[in-house]
Design a protein around this motif. Structure first.
Motif, PDB file in Angstrom:
ATOM      1  N   GLY A   3     -76.729   4.590  30.067  1.00 33.18           N
ATOM      2  CA  GLY A   3     -76.595   3.586  31.119  1.00 33.18           C
ATOM      3  C   GLY A   3     -76.989   4.145  32.476  1.00 33.18           C
ATOM      4  N   CYS A   4     -76.294   3.744  33.497  1.00 36.76           N
ATOM      5  CA  CYS A   4     -76.555   4.151  34.883  1.00 36.76           C
ATOM      6  C   CYS A   4     -75.375   4.995  35.361  1.00 36.76           C
ATOM      7  CB  CYS A   4     -76.720   2.902  35.750  1.00 36.76           C
ATOM      8  SG  CYS A   4     -76.743   3.225  37.528  1.00 36.76           S
ATOM      9  N   ILE A   5     -75.642   6.204  35.806  1.00 38.06           N
ATOM     10  CA  ILE A   5     -74.558   7.101  36.234  1.00 38.06           C
ATOM     11  C   ILE A   5     -73.775   6.513  37.409  1.00 38.06           C
ATOM     12  CG2 ILE A   5     -75.988   8.513  37.774  1.00 38.06           C
ATOM     13  CD1 ILE A   5     -74.308  10.962  36.817  1.00 38.06           C
ATOM     14  N   VAL A   6     -74.458   5.772  38.278  1.00 39.11           N
ATOM     15  CA  VAL A   6     -73.778   5.196  39.439  1.00 39.11           C
ATOM     16  C   VAL A   6     -72.837   4.077  38.993  1.00 39.11           C
ATOM     17  CG1 VAL A   6     -74.082   4.083  41.681  1.00 39.11           C
ATOM     18  CG2 VAL A   6     -75.715   5.834  40.937  1.00 39.11           C
ATOM     19  N   ALA A   7     -73.346   3.173  38.154  1.00 40.87           N
ATOM     20  CA  ALA A   7     -72.508   2.086  37.635  1.00 40.87           C
ATOM     21  C   ALA A   7     -71.367   2.645  36.792  1.00 40.87           C
ATOM     22  CB  ALA A   7     -73.358   1.116  36.808  1.00 40.87           C
ATOM     23  N   ASN A   8     -71.664   3.649  35.984  1.00 40.20           N
ATOM     24  CA  ASN A   8     -70.627   4.286  35.157  1.00 40.20           C
ATOM     25  C   ASN A   8     -69.516   4.859  36.034  1.00 40.20           C
ATOM     26  OD1 ASN A   8     -72.375   3.765  33.014  1.00 40.20           O
ATOM     27  ND2 ASN A   8     -72.954   5.898  32.709  1.00 40.20           N
ATOM     28  N   THR A   9     -69.905   5.456  37.150  1.00 37.18           N
ATOM     29  CA  THR A   9     -68.937   6.084  38.049  1.00 37.18           C
ATOM     30  C   THR A   9     -68.000   5.046  38.656  1.00 37.18           C
ATOM     31  OG1 THR A   9     -70.472   7.881  38.536  1.00 37.18           O
ATOM     32  CG2 THR A   9     -68.693   7.513  40.123  1.00 37.18           C
ATOM     33  N   ILE A  10     -68.542   3.909  39.046  1.00 33.85           N
ATOM     34  CA  ILE A  10     -67.691   2.862  39.620  1.00 33.85           C
ATOM     35  C   ILE A  10     -66.620   2.458  38.611  1.00 33.85           C
ATOM     36  CG2 ILE A  10     -67.609   0.475  40.454  1.00 33.85           C
ATOM     37  CD1 ILE A  10     -70.452   0.987  41.614  1.00 33.85           C
ATOM     38  N   VAL A  11     -67.035   2.246  37.372  1.00 33.61           N
ATOM     39  CA  VAL A  11     -66.084   1.832  36.334  1.00 33.61           C
ATOM     40  C   VAL A  11     -65.074   2.947  36.055  1.00 33.61           C
ATOM     41  CG1 VAL A  11     -65.850   1.179  33.904  1.00 33.61           C
ATOM     42  CG2 VAL A  11     -67.697   0.201  35.280  1.00 33.61           C
ATOM     43  N   GLU A  12     -65.556   4.177  35.904  1.00 33.72           N
ATOM     44  CA  GLU A  12     -64.665   5.282  35.566  1.00 33.72           C
ATOM     45  C   GLU A  12     -63.679   5.619  36.684  1.00 33.72           C
ATOM     46  OE1 GLU A  12     -64.749   9.991  34.180  1.00 33.72           O
ATOM     47  OE2 GLU A  12     -66.614   9.080  34.890  1.00 33.72           O
TER      48      GLU A  12
ATOM     49  N   ILE B 192     -70.244   3.163  45.008  1.00 30.63           N
ATOM     50  CA  ILE B 192     -70.366   1.818  45.587  1.00 30.63           C
ATOM     51  C   ILE B 192     -71.368   1.838  46.741  1.00 30.63           C
ATOM     52  CG2 ILE B 192     -69.145   0.097  46.986  1.00 30.63           C
ATOM     53  CD1 ILE B 192     -66.694   0.589  45.149  1.00 30.63           C
ATOM     54  N   LYS B 193     -71.332   2.886  47.529  1.00 24.17           N
ATOM     55  CA  LYS B 193     -72.244   3.009  48.666  1.00 24.17           C
ATOM     56  C   LYS B 193     -73.708   3.001  48.190  1.00 24.17           C
ATOM     57  CE  LYS B 193     -73.106   6.122  52.547  1.00 24.17           C
ATOM     58  NZ  LYS B 193     -72.720   7.396  53.149  1.00 24.17           N
ATOM     59  N   ILE B 194     -73.996   3.687  47.099  1.00 20.98           N
ATOM     60  CA  ILE B 194     -75.364   3.718  46.566  1.00 20.98           C
ATOM     61  C   ILE B 194     -75.775   2.327  46.082  1.00 20.98           C
ATOM     62  CG2 ILE B 194     -76.850   4.664  44.749  1.00 20.98           C
ATOM     63  CD1 ILE B 194     -75.098   7.256  44.971  1.00 20.98           C
ATOM     64  N   ILE B 195     -74.863   1.645  45.392  1.00 19.60           N
ATOM     65  CA  ILE B 195     -75.159   0.290  44.906  1.00 19.60           C
ATOM     66  C   ILE B 195     -75.402  -0.653  46.084  1.00 19.60           C
ATOM     67  CG2 ILE B 195     -74.173  -1.727  43.727  1.00 19.60           C
ATOM     68  CD1 ILE B 195     -75.105   0.382  41.749  1.00 19.60           C
ATOM     69  N   LYS B 196     -74.581  -0.553  47.120  1.00 12.56           N
ATOM     70  CA  LYS B 196     -74.752  -1.428  48.289  1.00 12.56           C
ATOM     71  C   LYS B 196     -76.044  -1.120  49.044  1.00 12.56           C
ATOM     72  CE  LYS B 196     -70.072  -3.027  49.035  1.00 12.56           C
ATOM     73  NZ  LYS B 196     -68.962  -3.161  49.961  1.00 12.56           N
ATOM     74  N   GLU B 197     -76.442   0.135  49.091  1.00 11.88           N
ATOM     75  CA  GLU B 197     -77.723   0.491  49.719  1.00 11.88           C
ATOM     76  C   GLU B 197     -78.882  -0.091  48.920  1.00 11.88           C
ATOM     77  OE1 GLU B 197     -78.029   4.693  50.583  1.00 11.88           O
ATOM     78  OE2 GLU B 197     -76.070   4.678  51.563  1.00 11.88           O
ATOM     79  N   THR B 198     -78.748  -0.084  47.600  1.00 11.72           N
ATOM     80  CA  THR B 198     -79.768  -0.684  46.741  1.00 11.72           C
ATOM     81  C   THR B 198     -79.830  -2.190  46.981  1.00 11.72           C
ATOM     82  OG1 THR B 198     -79.305   1.022  45.082  1.00 11.72           O
ATOM     83  CG2 THR B 198     -80.575  -0.890  44.351  1.00 11.72           C
ATOM     84  N   GLU B 199     -78.673  -2.813  47.061  1.00  7.33           N
ATOM     85  CA  GLU B 199     -78.599  -4.251  47.350  1.00  7.33           C
ATOM     86  C   GLU B 199     -79.278  -4.574  48.685  1.00  7.33           C
ATOM     87  OE1 GLU B 199     -75.255  -7.375  48.834  1.00  7.33           O
ATOM     88  OE2 GLU B 199     -74.594  -5.908  47.356  1.00  7.33           O
ATOM     89  N   LYS B 200     -79.007  -3.767  49.692  1.00  2.00           N
ATOM     90  CA  LYS B 200     -79.608  -3.973  51.010  1.00  2.00           C
ATOM     91  C   LYS B 200     -81.133  -3.859  50.929  1.00  2.00           C
ATOM     92  CE  LYS B 200     -79.531  -2.222  55.739  1.00  2.00           C
ATOM     93  NZ  LYS B 200     -79.040  -1.169  56.628  1.00  2.00           N
ATOM     94  N   LEU B 201     -81.608  -2.905  50.162  1.00  5.57           N
ATOM     95  CA  LEU B 201     -83.052  -2.735  49.981  1.00  5.57           C
ATOM     96  C   LEU B 201     -83.657  -3.975  49.326  1.00  5.57           C
ATOM     97  CD1 LEU B 201     -85.659  -1.054  49.992  1.00  5.57           C
ATOM     98  CD2 LEU B 201     -84.881  -0.026  47.829  1.00  5.57           C
TER      99      LEU B 201
END
Length: 193
Positions: free
Chosen positions: A103-112, A125-134
């Motif tokens: 899967g995705c290490i960033v998404a996995n981290t949020i869940v874990e 979460i910060k990485i996901i939000k930066e991706t969303e902003k992009l």
């Protein structure tokens, strides 16, 4: 001159550790496994990464942020950035079964890390939000140019793409099949035509 090999070696260690963290998560990864993966003893790991296992994990997440910056540059320099975003999503369908299961290490981290470690959860979460902003910024520019027909607000579409990403990372574990994933991803991406 001596500083260069250390920096290179540190990054190499982070990437090797990242593979273990990606497969097992933070909590299930032992110091022994990190030592084996990186080729460094526990003492060397703690000398290099003063914050220990947690610092090494944070640097693993930081590496994903660097990959995001590379993607951002590609989008900014592209005549067809929406096509690049679509290609990125569709490329997920073609990776190995092992990649699907990771899967995705960033998404996995949020869940874990929810309810476990707020600092690591917030890093992800910060990485996901930066991706969303992009995504949001890119979609807004393309809407203004008339390259996207959808009248849905860019910020809503940016969140939609994040929702799609998070969903794909579960779906690909259930159906690690190229055709099924490609079909589902293409269906979801029709919203940004």
């Amino acid at each position: 001159m001596k500083g260069r090999p250390v920096v290179y070696k540190d990054k190499e260690m982070v990437l090797k550790a990242q593979e273990i963290f990606w497969k097992k998560g933070y909590n299930a990864t032992s110091l022994s496994e990190l030592s084996t993966a990186t080729g460094a003893g526990a003492g060397s790991l703690y000398n290099t990464f003063k914050g220990g296992k947690k610092e090494l994990f944070k640097k693993s997440l930081q590496q994903r942020k660097e990959d995001l910056e590379t993607f951002k540059t590609k989008l900014q320099n592209s005549d067809k950035p929406i096509e690049l975003i679509k290609e990125f999503f569709i490329s997920v369908a073609t990776v190995s079964k092992e990649s699907h299961l990771k899967g995705c290490i960033v998404a996995n981290t949020i869940v874990e890390m929810t309810f476990i470690d707020e600092e690591l959860e917030n890093e992800a979460i910060k990485i996901i939000k930066e991706t969303e902003k992009l995504y949001t910024t890119t979609i807004l520019k393309e809407q203004k140019k008339g390259n996207i027909k959808s009248k849905i607000a860019a910020d809503v579409l940016g969140k939609y793409l994040i929702t799609l990403w998070l969903g794909i990372n579960t779906l690909r574990r259930i159906y690690p099949d190229k055709e099924i994933l490609k079909q589902q991803i293409e269906l979801q991406l029709q919203i940004i035509n």
